[in-house]
Design a protein around this motif. Structure first.
Motif, mmCIF file in Angstrom:
data_model
loop_
_atom_site.group_PDB
_atom_site.id
_atom_site.type_symbol
_atom_site.label_atom_id
_atom_site.label_comp_id
_atom_site.label_asym_id
_atom_site.label_seq_id
_atom_site.Cartn_x
_atom_site.Cartn_y
_atom_site.Cartn_z
ATOM 1 N N LEU A 74 -3.097 2.877 -3.390
ATOM 2 C CA LEU A 74 -4.336 2.517 -3.144
ATOM 3 C C LEU A 74 -4.741 2.166 -1.723
ATOM 4 N N VAL A 75 -3.779 1.596 -0.844
ATOM 5 C CA VAL A 75 -3.657 1.038 0.380
ATOM 6 C C VAL A 75 -4.210 2.141 1.499
ATOM 7 N N PRO A 76 -3.467 3.182 1.341
ATOM 8 C CA PRO A 76 -3.981 4.318 2.368
ATOM 9 C C PRO A 76 -5.292 4.954 1.770
ATOM 10 N N TRP A 77 -5.381 4.944 0.524
ATOM 11 C CA TRP A 77 -6.868 5.437 0.010
ATOM 12 C C TRP A 77 -7.971 4.561 0.683
ATOM 13 N N LEU A 78 -7.796 3.258 0.618
ATOM 14 C CA LEU A 78 -8.819 2.432 1.287
ATOM 15 C C LEU A 78 -8.854 2.364 2.446
ATOM 16 N N ILE A 79 -7.949 2.816 3.437
ATOM 17 C CA ILE A 79 -8.080 3.102 4.654
ATOM 18 C C ILE A 79 -8.723 4.472 5.018
ATOM 19 N N MET A 80 -8.359 5.459 4.251
ATOM 20 C CA MET A 80 -9.075 6.747 4.713
ATOM 21 C C MET A 80 -10.408 6.794 4.093
ATOM 22 N N ALA A 81 -10.705 6.448 2.820
ATOM 23 C CA ALA A 81 -12.012 6.688 2.239
ATOM 24 C C ALA A 81 -13.116 6.117 2.874
ATOM 25 N N PRO A 82 -13.436 4.897 3.437
ATOM 26 C CA PRO A 82 -14.151 4.258 4.406
ATOM 27 C C PRO A 82 -14.505 5.414 5.678
ATOM 28 N N ILE A 83 -13.395 5.869 6.436
ATOM 29 C CA ILE A 83 -13.642 6.734 7.321
ATOM 30 C C ILE A 83 -14.485 8.181 6.947
ATOM 31 N N ALA A 84 -13.947 8.344 5.745
ATOM 32 C CA ALA A 84 -14.735 9.708 5.330
ATOM 33 C C ALA A 84 -16.125 9.383 5.181
ATOM 34 N N LEU A 85 -16.378 8.288 4.369
ATOM 35 C CA LEU A 85 -17.665 7.997 4.225
ATOM 36 C C LEU A 85 -18.410 7.528 5.442
ATOM 37 N N LEU A 110 -3.511 13.002 -0.965
ATOM 38 C CA LEU A 110 -2.351 12.535 0.421
ATOM 39 C C LEU A 110 -2.089 11.263 0.212
ATOM 40 N N SER A 111 -3.013 10.478 -0.526
ATOM 41 C CA SER A 111 -2.404 8.861 -0.431
ATOM 42 C C SER A 111 -0.989 8.547 -0.889
ATOM 43 N N PRO A 112 -0.755 9.404 -2.307
ATOM 44 C CA PRO A 112 0.645 8.991 -2.592
ATOM 45 C C PRO A 112 1.700 9.274 -1.678
ATOM 46 N N VAL A 113 1.525 10.228 -0.710
ATOM 47 C CA VAL A 113 2.503 10.677 0.137
ATOM 48 C C VAL A 113 2.870 9.657 1.281
ATOM 49 N N PHE A 114 1.621 8.803 1.559
ATOM 50 C CA PHE A 114 1.789 7.959 2.472
ATOM 51 C C PHE A 114 2.205 6.619 1.963
ATOM 52 N N ALA A 115 2.216 6.425 0.520
ATOM 53 C CA ALA A 115 2.578 5.243 -0.053
ATOM 54 C C ALA A 115 3.991 4.783 0.216
#
Length: 237
Positions: free
Chosen positions: A208-219, A192-197
Motif C-alpha cells: 500500500l505504501v508505494p501505491w499511496l505514493i504513486m497514485a496521487p502523482i497519477a491523479l 508495480l506496487s508489489p515489486v517495490f514493497a
C-alpha cells in the motif's frame, strides 16, 4: 483512451469490464481474505500421524524419499522442482527452493513431511524448505488483488457510465478521457506496487505504501491533462 470512449459500444464494454473488476476485487477482499489463512492454521495445528496414512490425512507424517530427478529452470513462471519416490514406488513432483534443489543428486535420500497426501516440506543437508504444496497465508494476496483491480475498475466504470449518460455528444469530454487514462495508470501502479514493497513475503501494508505514493502523482497528472485538453478545445479554430 479517446478511442475507448468515442463509440458507445466501446464505452459499454469498458463499463462491463470495470464492473467485473470491482465485483471480483471486492469479493476477494470481503469473502475470501478473512479466511485466507485457514489451511495454514490447520496445518500448524495438525498432530503427527500415529502410523503411516494409507491416503490423504489431516495429520502430519514424515518419511524418506528418493530423488528420481531434479529440474532447474530459468523462468519465473516455471518453478524448479524435483521428482521424489517413496518406499512404495509412488512418485510426486515437488516445487521448492532452487538452492536446496541444486544440491540434490539422483538417488539421494531426502526427508519429506506429508499432509493431505502432498509433500509440503522437504529436508536435506540439514536444511528444510516449504514446497509449492505447503499451505500459505493468502489474506494479503486477496487484499493486494483488490488494490490492483478495484480502483482502476471503479474509475473505468465511472468514465464509461459518464460517457453513456451523454452519448448524444459526438466526442467524449476531457474529464472522461482523463478519468479513463487514470484508470489505466492506477492499474499499472497496482501491478508495480508489489515489486517495490519491502520484504520478500506478500504484505498488504508494504504494498500500500508505494501505491499511496504513486497514485496521487497519477491523479495530479490526470487533472493537469484534463485542464490542458479543455484549454486546447477552448482555443478558436
Amino acid at each position: 483512451m479517446y478511442g475507448l470512449l468515442r463509440h458507445p459500444l466501446m464505452a459499454v464494454l469498458c463499463l462491463v469490464g470495470g464492473l467485473n473488476m470491482v465485483a471480483w476485487g471486492i469479493a476477494g477482499a470481503v469473502l475470501l481474505a478473512p479466511d485466507g489463512d485457514r489451511d495454514l492454521r490447520l496445518y500448524r495445528a495438525a498432530a503427527r500421524c500415529p502410523s503411516a496414512p494409507s491416503g490423504p490425512a489431516e495429520c502430519r507424517w514424515t518419511q524418506e524419499f528418493t530423488v528420481v530427478g531434479v529440474r532447474l529452470t530459468t523462468s519465473r513462471y516455471d518453478p524448479d522442482s524435483a521428482r521424489l519416490r517413496d518406499a512404495g514406488g509412488s512418485e510426486q513432483e515437488v516445487a521448492t527452493d532452487k538452492d536446496l534443489l541444486a544440491g540434490l543428486d539422483k538417488g539421494e535420500r531426502v526427508t519429506g513431511t506429508v499432509w493431505r497426501g502432498r509433500i509440503v516440506e522437504i529436508s536435506a543437508d540439514g536444511e528444510t524448505r516449504k514446497t509449492a504444496a505447503a499451505p500459505d497465508d493468502l489474506r494479503a494476496r486477496f487484499l493486494i488483488g483488490a488494490l490492483v483491480i478495484v480502483p482502476p475498475g471503479l474509475l473505468a466504470t465511472v468514465a464509461a457510465a459518464w460517457r453513456l449518460a451523454r452519448f448524444r455528444r459526438p466526442e467524449p469530454t476531457p474529464g472522461m478521457v482523463a478519468a479513463m487514462g487514470l484508470a489505466f495508470a492506477l492499474g499499472f501502479i497496482g501491478l508495480l506496487s508489489p515489486v517495490f514493497a519491502a520484504g520478500e513475503e506478500e504484505d498488504f501494508s508494504n504494498t500500500l505504501v508505494p501505491w499511496l505514493i504513486m497514485a496521487p502523482i497519477a491523479l495530479v497528472v490526470a487533472i493537469g491533462y484534463a485542464a490542458h485538453l479543455r484549454s486546447e478545445n477552448a482555443k478558436p479554430s
